[in-house]
Write an enzyme that holds these catalytic residues in place. Structure first.
Site, PDB file in Angstrom:
ATOM      1  N   LYS A  97       0.816  -1.142   0.157  1.00  0.00           N
ATOM      2  CA  LYS A  97      -0.086   0.002   0.189  1.00  0.00           C
ATOM      3  C   LYS A  97       0.806   1.306   0.245  1.00  0.00           C
ATOM      4  O   LYS A  97       0.703   2.208  -0.683  1.00  0.00           O
ATOM      5  CB  LYS A  97      -0.827  -0.014   1.281  1.00  0.00           C
ATOM      6  N   ASN A  98       1.931   1.461   0.795  1.00  0.00           N
ATOM      7  CA  ASN A  98       2.389   2.512   0.930  1.00  0.00           C
ATOM      8  C   ASN A  98       3.443   2.814  -0.062  1.00  0.00           C
ATOM      9  O   ASN A  98       3.846   3.915  -0.549  1.00  0.00           O
ATOM     10  CB  ASN A  98       3.331   2.594   2.533  1.00  0.00           C
ATOM     11  N   CYS A 153      -5.994   8.537   8.081  1.00  0.00           N
ATOM     12  CA  CYS A 153      -5.756   7.595   9.551  1.00  0.00           C
ATOM     13  C   CYS A 153      -5.523   8.649  10.496  1.00  0.00           C
ATOM     14  O   CYS A 153      -4.351   9.509  10.289  1.00  0.00           O
ATOM     15  CB  CYS A 153      -5.171   6.425   9.706  1.00  0.00           C
ATOM     16  N   ARG A 184      -0.373  14.693  12.853  1.00  0.00           N
ATOM     17  CA  ARG A 184       0.702  14.344  11.697  1.00  0.00           C
ATOM     18  C   ARG A 184       0.830  15.615  10.994  1.00  0.00           C
ATOM     19  O   ARG A 184       0.567  15.846   9.905  1.00  0.00           O
ATOM     20  CB  ARG A 184      -0.114  13.259  10.929  1.00  0.00           C
ATOM     21  N   ASP A 198       3.497   0.573  12.135  1.00  0.00           N
ATOM     22  CA  ASP A 198       2.400   0.126  11.679  1.00  0.00           C
ATOM     23  C   ASP A 198       2.168  -1.217  12.067  1.00  0.00           C
ATOM     24  O   ASP A 198       1.243  -2.139  11.782  1.00  0.00           O
ATOM     25  CB  ASP A 198       2.533   0.073  10.166  1.00  0.00           C
ATOM     26  N   ARG A 203      -9.058   0.149   3.690  1.00  0.00           N
ATOM     27  CA  ARG A 203      -8.142   1.141   3.129  1.00  0.00           C
ATOM     28  C   ARG A 203      -6.955   0.445   2.648  1.00  0.00           C
ATOM     29  O   ARG A 203      -6.071   0.741   1.765  1.00  0.00           O
ATOM     30  CB  ARG A 203      -7.632   1.996   4.263  1.00  0.00           C
TER      31      ARG A 203
HETATM   32  C1  UD1 Z   1       4.062   6.704   6.873  1.00  0.00           C
HETATM   33  C2  UD1 Z   1       3.245   5.690   6.402  1.00  0.00           C
HETATM   34  C3  UD1 Z   1       2.540   5.390   7.748  1.00  0.00           C
HETATM   35  C4  UD1 Z   1       3.451   5.137   8.854  1.00  0.00           C
HETATM   36  C5  UD1 Z   1       4.629   6.180   8.951  1.00  0.00           C
HETATM   37  C6  UD1 Z   1       5.665   5.792  10.110  1.00  0.00           C
HETATM   38  C7  UD1 Z   1       2.809   5.991   4.343  1.00  0.00           C
HETATM   39  C8  UD1 Z   1       1.686   6.302   3.132  1.00  0.00           C
HETATM   40  N1  UD1 Z   1       2.249   6.195   5.456  1.00  0.00           N
HETATM   41  O1  UD1 Z   1       3.391   7.956   7.293  1.00  0.00           O
HETATM   42  O2  UD1 Z   1       1.761   4.055   7.371  1.00  0.00           O
HETATM   43  O3  UD1 Z   1       2.916   4.664  10.045  1.00  0.00           O
HETATM   44  O4  UD1 Z   1       5.341   6.545   7.836  1.00  0.00           O
HETATM   45  O5  UD1 Z   1       6.234   4.703   9.656  1.00  0.00           O
HETATM   46  O6  UD1 Z   1       3.978   5.526   3.720  1.00  0.00           O
HETATM   47  N2  UD1 Z   1       6.774  14.502  11.060  1.00  0.00           N
HETATM   48  C9  UD1 Z   1       6.791  15.464  11.582  1.00  0.00           C
HETATM   49  N3  UD1 Z   1       6.807  16.431  10.405  1.00  0.00           N
HETATM   50  C10 UD1 Z   1       6.598  16.081   9.287  1.00  0.00           C
HETATM   51  C11 UD1 Z   1       6.471  14.728   8.966  1.00  0.00           C
HETATM   52  C12 UD1 Z   1       6.487  13.853   9.941  1.00  0.00           C
HETATM   53  O7  UD1 Z   1       7.018  15.889  12.472  1.00  0.00           O
HETATM   54  O8  UD1 Z   1       6.636  16.976   8.218  1.00  0.00           O
HETATM   55  C13 UD1 Z   1       6.780  13.341  12.252  1.00  0.00           C
HETATM   56  C14 UD1 Z   1       5.430  12.680  12.468  1.00  0.00           C
HETATM   57  O9  UD1 Z   1       4.692  13.213  13.342  1.00  0.00           O
HETATM   58  C15 UD1 Z   1       6.029  11.312  13.150  1.00  0.00           C
HETATM   59  C16 UD1 Z   1       7.212  11.084  12.104  1.00  0.00           C
HETATM   60  O10 UD1 Z   1       7.516  12.421  11.683  1.00  0.00           O
HETATM   61  O11 UD1 Z   1       6.266  11.520  14.523  1.00  0.00           O
HETATM   62  C17 UD1 Z   1       7.251  10.032  11.203  1.00  0.00           C
HETATM   63  O12 UD1 Z   1       6.217  10.441  10.238  1.00  0.00           O
HETATM   64  P1  UD1 Z   1       6.158  10.175   8.799  1.00  0.00           P
HETATM   65  O13 UD1 Z   1       7.185   9.056   8.564  1.00  0.00           O
HETATM   66  O14 UD1 Z   1       6.241  11.315   8.167  1.00  0.00           O
HETATM   67  O15 UD1 Z   1       4.960   9.288   8.695  1.00  0.00           O
HETATM   68  P2  UD1 Z   1       4.011   9.185   7.271  1.00  0.00           P
HETATM   69  O16 UD1 Z   1       4.917   9.441   6.030  1.00  0.00           O
HETATM   70  O17 UD1 Z   1       2.829  10.076   7.525  1.00  0.00           O
END
Ligand code: UD1
Length: 421
Positions: free
Chosen positions: A22-23, A117, A122, A307, A400
Site C-alpha cells: 500500500k505505502n 488515519c 501528523r 504500523d 483502506r
Molecule cells: C508513513 C506511512 C505510515 C507509517 C508512518 C511511520 C505512508 C503512506 N504512510 O506515514 O503508514 O505509520 O510512515 O512509519 O507511507 N513528522 C513531522 N513533520 C513532518 C512529517 C512527519 O514532525 O513534516 C513526524 C510525525 O509526526 C511522526 C514522524 O515524523 O512522528 C514520522 O512520520 P512520517 O514518517 O512522515 O509518517 P507518514 O509519512 O505520514
C-alpha cells in the site's frame, strides 16, 4: 454499517499470497504524474486508498486502464493543471504526495490538506521545509497548501530533515525529480517503499541514488518516459498475517514477501515463540499459540514498524508474562485500540509512550470499533484468537489497506464474515 463477524478459535493453516505494498503504491501512482508516456504498474493492491488515488488522477485527466488483476496502465501525458478534487484528497493521507508530484510537473500545486488515519497529530512541516528549500513559495491555509515557483525559480538543494519522515522523503523525491540541479536529502527515511519509489522513478528515467540509506541524492532530469514496474510486496500486510498465526496458532506459508523486509517483525515474533522458515520469496510461520512476553520499541525502518504496533500488542495480550511495548514514532497510537482490546479481556496499562501488557491465556469476543487501519487489523487478529464471537465495526478503515482480507483469512480456515447491514 458494515462489520466483520469473527468466530474465534480456529487455527490458521494453508497459504496466503501478499498483495503489493500500500505505502509504495500510494507513492508510485502519483509519481506517474511526472511521466509523459504510459506507466504499466504491476502488483497494485485493490484497496480503497488506491481506488481513491486513481479517481483523483483520472479527474486530473490521466488515462487509466486496468489491464488485468493488479495491473494498471496510467498515461498522464495530457493531464491538466487543475486542482485535485478536494473531497477525494481529504479521504486519504497519502494524497499529500500530489503536492510534490504536481510541483515537479507544473511548478505549482494547489492541494487540499489530506485526511486519512488520524491516530496522532501528523504535521507536514518537513514536507513544506523541503518544498521551500527547492525554491517554492508556500501558502498554507486551514484547508489548503498552495505551492508556486519562488522568485529564484525551482532548483535542487540540500535538505536535512529534522525528523526521519517517510512522507517528507517521498514528497521531496517527487518534487526534485524534474528540477534542475542536484537535491540531497539527509536524515532521509529508509523504508522499503522509499527504495521502491526510487526504483520506479529510475525505471522511467530519473537519476536517484542512495534510497534505502539516510542520504538520498536526486539529480534532476528534464523528462521521464514510460515503462513497466512491479510494486514490492506489502511488509505490513505480511506482518499482519504472521502476527495472526502467532496469536491463533497454526502453520501458514506466506507467499510474495521479501524476507529481508520482514526480519524486524519475525525476530520479535520468534522471541515470543513463533517459528519461521525463510524461502526466497516466502516465509512459513508456525505457532502453537503459546507465546512468551517480550519487549518492543517501534522505530523507523529497519526498526520494528509503528504500523505493526497494534498487531504485536494483540500477541502480547496472549503471551505468558508482562510485555513492554514502546511507541517512538506516533505517541498517541495506543489510544486507537487498547481500550477496545481491554473490552475483550486484555490487560494493558499505558504509561506515557509505553504500554505494559500483562498476558492472559484467552481474549473473549466482544463488539469493538476500528479507529484506524492498523488498529482495525489488530482487532481482527484479536477476534480470530478470542473465545466466542467478535464484531469489528468501522471496517472501512481496514479496507483502506488490506486487499481481500476476509477471503484470504477464510482460505486459511478462519471463521470471518463481512456483514453489510
Ligand atoms: C508513513 C506511512 C505510515 C507509517 C508512518 C511511520 C505512508 C503512506 N504512510 O506515514 O503508514 O505509520 O510512515 O512509519 O507511507 N513528522 C513531522 N513533520 C513532518 C512529517 C512527519 O514532525 O513534516 C513526524 C510525525 O509526526 C511522526 C514522524 O515524523 O512522528 C514520522 O512520520 P512520517 O514518517 O512522515 O509518517 P507518514 O509519512 O505520514
Amino acid at each position: 454499517m458494515t462489520r466483520y463477524e469473527i468466530k474465534g478459535g480456529n487455527l490458521l493453516e494453508g497459504t496466503v499470497t501478499i498483495s503489493g505494498a500500500k505505502n509504495a503504491a500510494v507513492a508510485i501512482l502519483p509519481a506517474a504524474l511526472l511521466v509523459k508516456g504510459k506507466c504499466r504498474v504491476e502488483n497494485v493492491p485493490d484497496i480503497s486508498d488506491v481506488r481513491i488515488l486513481l479517481d483523483i488522477l483520472a479527474d486530473l485527466g490521466a488515462k487509466i486502464h486496468h489491464e488485468a488483476s493488479g495491473v494498471v496502465v496510467l498515461d498522464c501525458t495530457n493531464i491538466s493543471e487543475k486542482k485535485p478534487n478536494p473531497e477525494l484528497v481529504r479521504k486519504m493521507r497519502a494524497s499529500y504526495y500530489l503536492m510534490g508530484a504536481l510541483l515537479s510537473r507544473f511548478h505549482k500545486a494547489d492541494v487540499a490538506l489530506p485526511g486519512g488515519c488520524n491516530f496522532a497529530s501528523r504535521p507536514i512541516d518537513q514536507h513544506i521545509k523541503g518544498f521551500m528549500a527547492l525554491g517554492a513559495d508556500v501558502e498554507e491555509t486551514e484547508d489548503y497548501v498552495v505551492l508556486t515557483e519562488g522568485p529564484n525559480g525551482l532548483h535542487g538543494n540540500r535538505i536535512s530533515l529534522d525528523v526521519v519522515s517517510v512522507g517528507a522523503t517521498v514528497n521531496i523525491m517527487l518534487a526534485a525529480t524534474l528540477l534542475p540541479g542536484q537535491t540531497v536529502i539527509e536524515n532521509a527515511a529508509k523504508e522499503p517503499h522509499i527504495v521502491d519509489l526510487a526504483n520506479f522513478l529510475n525505471t522511467m528515467g530519473a537519476h536517484i541514488s542512495g534510497a534505502g540509506t539516510d542520504t538520498v541524492k536526486i539529480r534532476g532530469v528534464e523528462s521521464l518516459q514510460g515503462g513497466t514496474y512491479a510494486i514490492i510486496p506489502d511488509q505490513i500486510e505480511a506482518g499482519t498475517y504472521l502476527a495472526a498465526v502467532a496469536a491463533t496458532g497454526g502453520n501458514v506459508l506466506v507467499r510474495n514477501v521479501i524476507p529481508k523486509h520482514m526480519d524486524c517483525i519475525t525476530s520479535k515474533l520468534q522471541e515470543m515463540g513463533a517459528k519461521f522458515i525463510n524461502y526466497d520469496d516466502a516465509i512459513r510461520v508456525q505457532s502453537d499459540g503459546k507465546l512468551r512476553h517480550t519487549t518492543v520499541k517501534t522505530r523507523p525502518y529497519p526498526g520494528f514498524p509503528t504500523d505493526m504496533q497494534a498487531q504485536i500488542c494483540v500477541c502480547m495480550t496472549l503471551a505468558q508474562g508482562i510485555s513492554r511495548l514502546t511507541e517512538s514514532v506516533y505517541e498517541t497510537r495506543f489510544f486507537g485500540y487498547c481500550s477496545e482490546l481491554t473490552s475483550m479481556g486484555a490487560d494493558i496499562l499505558i504509561n506515557g509512550k509505553t504500554a505494559i501488557v500483562t498476558g492472559h491465556e484467552k481474549l473473549k469476543g466482544a463488539t469493538v470499533r476500528a479507529h484506524d487501519l492498523r488498529a482495525g487489523a489488530a482487532l481482527v487478529i484479536a477476534g480470530l484468537a478470542a473465545e466466542g464471537t467478535t464484531q469489528v465495526e468501522n471496517i472501512h478503515f481496514v479496507e483502506r489497506g488490506y486487499e481481500r482480507l476476509v477471503e484470504k483469512l477464510r482460505a486459511l480456515g478462519a471463521d470471518i464474515r463481512r456483514i453489510e447491514d
